[in-house]
Design an enzyme around this catalytic site. Structure first.
Site, PDB file in Angstrom:
ATOM      1  N   LYS A  24       0.830  -1.200   0.000  1.00  0.00           N
ATOM      2  CA  LYS A  24       0.000   0.000   0.000  1.00  0.00           C
ATOM      3  C   LYS A  24       0.866   1.252   0.000  1.00  0.00           C
ATOM      4  O   LYS A  24       0.572   2.221  -0.701  1.00  0.00           O
ATOM      5  CB  LYS A  24      -0.940  -0.016   1.213  1.00  0.00           C
ATOM      6  CG  LYS A  24      -1.844   1.195   1.345  1.00  0.00           C
ATOM      7  CD  LYS A  24      -2.938   0.941   2.359  1.00  0.00           C
ATOM      8  CE  LYS A  24      -2.446   0.910   3.780  1.00  0.00           C
ATOM      9  NZ  LYS A  24      -2.200   2.268   4.341  1.00  0.00           N
ATOM     10  N   SER A 208      10.091   7.671  11.093  1.00  0.00           N
ATOM     11  CA  SER A 208       9.800   6.807   9.935  1.00  0.00           C
ATOM     12  C   SER A 208      10.667   7.169   8.732  1.00  0.00           C
ATOM     13  O   SER A 208      10.195   7.273   7.605  1.00  0.00           O
ATOM     14  CB  SER A 208       8.314   6.881   9.565  1.00  0.00           C
ATOM     15  OG  SER A 208       7.493   6.596  10.664  1.00  0.00           O
ATOM     16  N   ASP A 324       4.357   1.032  12.009  1.00  0.00           N
ATOM     17  CA  ASP A 324       3.253   0.142  11.631  1.00  0.00           C
ATOM     18  C   ASP A 324       3.477  -1.295  12.102  1.00  0.00           C
ATOM     19  O   ASP A 324       2.557  -2.116  12.043  1.00  0.00           O
ATOM     20  CB  ASP A 324       3.038   0.163  10.117  1.00  0.00           C
ATOM     21  CG  ASP A 324       2.285   1.408   9.658  1.00  0.00           C
ATOM     22  OD1 ASP A 324       1.749   2.127  10.521  1.00  0.00           O
ATOM     23  OD2 ASP A 324       2.236   1.671   8.442  1.00  0.00           O
ATOM     24  N   ARG A 355      -3.577   4.083  18.991  1.00  0.00           N
ATOM     25  CA  ARG A 355      -3.137   2.687  19.048  1.00  0.00           C
ATOM     26  C   ARG A 355      -2.532   2.315  20.399  1.00  0.00           C
ATOM     27  O   ARG A 355      -2.580   1.139  20.782  1.00  0.00           O
ATOM     28  CB  ARG A 355      -2.159   2.397  17.904  1.00  0.00           C
ATOM     29  CG  ARG A 355      -2.859   2.344  16.554  1.00  0.00           C
ATOM     30  CD  ARG A 355      -1.911   2.121  15.387  1.00  0.00           C
ATOM     31  NE  ARG A 355      -2.671   1.855  14.169  1.00  0.00           N
ATOM     32  CZ  ARG A 355      -2.142   1.770  12.951  1.00  0.00           C
ATOM     33  NH1 ARG A 355      -0.831   1.955  12.788  1.00  0.00           N
ATOM     34  NH2 ARG A 355      -2.901   1.515  11.898  1.00  0.00           N
TER      35      ARG A 355
END
Length: 442
Positions: A24, A208, A324, A355
């Site tokens: 993705k 990231s 992730d 999360r």
């Protein structure tokens, strides 16, 4: 209507071959590049993730992109088990002046930058959760460049109105690096189409980083050159080259198979198409899961996963470059009673859900605590238990569903809320589980 799924698994052995959908992350970048290239760049192996399907439909509607065939290795999936995401015209708001991207966070960020260059005024909106996810940092950066953007409801959050036809005021912009790499990627993707190019100054630590490096590598494959020194990335105005971008299978999806292998007694899995040298930061799952006895052998055009028994010795996991993977790794540690410490989780609170809170709530159901101390998180497994049955709330988050699904190797019955939530990134997940011996009822 939401339908839950109940998972069971006889035995703790998993063997099989799993064909994963396209990444993705790679695909969404590639589709924006294709649209900006005016047909010079073509995308191969398009993901069937719902977020990508949403983005593709919007771009096709806006720029007349040719219809692309979604890659689907799972063509014999029983319809009662899984539904490949199909979006009808009513799911993308018409007229074109208002576009509803639903829960697709990547699409919201990338399209915000993309539409500043288009010759039309649009309103970008989304789901209720999307309206709670901040976008102010990206909007501020685009305004520095000359974009005209207004907030329709709440300052700093979608929906937003973009007037398009950006008249560039400056080629220099500064942006915080520790919030979301997607803001940075959104700016880099449009940089070559800006009349004066872009000199992007990243303030502070870059969260990231592999995702930013992925963006730059894909742009370079499409003919866009850049220079990078310290925390400054420069991309001059330039044309795209005629080329094809092949999207690799999704390493984020692969991570769930590593988790399954880690919780099994015996594992022999083959994931075709994955390579040892990947643009995807989540390929680091091979190194992380080696701590739990999972061996990765790259051959025959893919990766073989096998399980060997070894003690868990690594106590600290820094997930700043691969947030992730956080849910996957934390749930595996909790299930194994491994009291590890985690850092680099700063962005987890602004994802599809908070999360951190979601993990704390659901891990409590097996007696495990995720203790937060500043920016450090530690598992307390002293009261861990394996119940006969567990119900997992997903909080409309695909990764919560898939991270907790492997617990069916340890818990006789695992019921997961809202089976279709996995369509966001891995529509065939449940049917793929059946291929290695899991049983499911929706």
């Amino acid at each position: 209507m939401k339908h839950n799924i109940i998972l069971t698994k006889k035995g703790k052995s998993v063997k099989g071959t799993i064909h994963l959908t396209g990444s993705k992350s790679e695909c969404n970048r590639a589709l924006i590049i294709e649209a900006l290239s005016h047909g010079k760049v073509k995308v191969e192996n398009i993901s069937d993730a719902a977020d990508t399907v949403t983005l593709l439909k919007i771009l096709k509607s806006e720029v007349g992109m040719p219809t692309a065939e979604v890659s689907n290795e799972n063509k014999n999936i029983p319809q009662s088990t899984i539904r490949i995401p199909q979006l009808n015209n009513s799911e993308i708001e018409h007229p074109k002046s208002e576009i509803n991207i639903g829960p697709a966070g990547t699409a919201m960020r990338f399209l915000t930058a993309y539409f500043t260059l288009q010759d039309e005024e649009v309103i970008l909106t989304g789901s209720a959760r999307m309206k709670q996810r901040p976008i102010g940092i990206l909007v501020d950066a685009l305004r520095q460049l000359g974009a005209e953007i207004e907030y329709v409801e709440n300052e700093g959050f979608p929906p937003i109105k973009l007037k398009g036809s950006l008249r560039q005021l400056s080629n220099k912009v500064s942006i915080k690096g520790n919030i979301s790499s997607q803001y940075i990627t959104a700016l880099l993707l449009i940089a070559a189409r800006l009349p004066f190019g872009l000199e992007l100054h990243i303030e502070g630590d870059l969260t990231s980083r592999p995702y930013v490096e992925m963006t730059l590598a894909m742009l370079q494959s499409a003919g866009i050159q850049h220079t990078s020194e310290d925390n400054v990335i420069s991309i001059p105005a330039q044309e795209f080259a005629e080329t094809s971008l092949h999207v690799e299978p999704d390493w984020s999806a692969a991570s769930y198979w590593y988790a399954i292998a880690a919780l099994s007694d015996e594992a022999e899995l083959f994931l075709p198409g994955l390579t040892a040298y990947s643009l995807q930061g989540d390929s680091v799952i091979t190194e992380i899961m080696a701590n739990f006895g999972i061996t990765s052998q790259f051959k025959d055009g893919g990766v073989y996963l096998t399980k060997e028994i070894k003690p868990n010795v690594r106590k600290i996991f820094d997930l700043k470059s691969c947030p992730d993977l956080a849910q996957t790794v934390i749930v595996v540690c909790a299930a194994l009673g491994h009291e590890a410490t985690f850092t680099g989780l700063e962005t987890l609170k602004i994802k599809e859900t908070d999360r951190i809170k979601a993990l704390q709530n659901e891990l409590a159901k097996i007696g495990v605590k995720l203790i937060e101390k500043g920016q450090v998180y530690k598992l307390d497994c002293s009261e861990k238990q394996i119940p006969e049955r567990i119900f997992v709330d997903t909080y409309e988050d695909h990764r919560m569903a898939m991270a907790f699904a492997p617990l069916a190797l340890l818990i006789p019955e695992v019921e997961i809320e809202d089976a279709m939530v996995v369509e966001k990134s891995y529509p065939a997940f449940w049917s793929d589980l059946e291929k290695v011996g899991f049983s499911s009822v929706i």
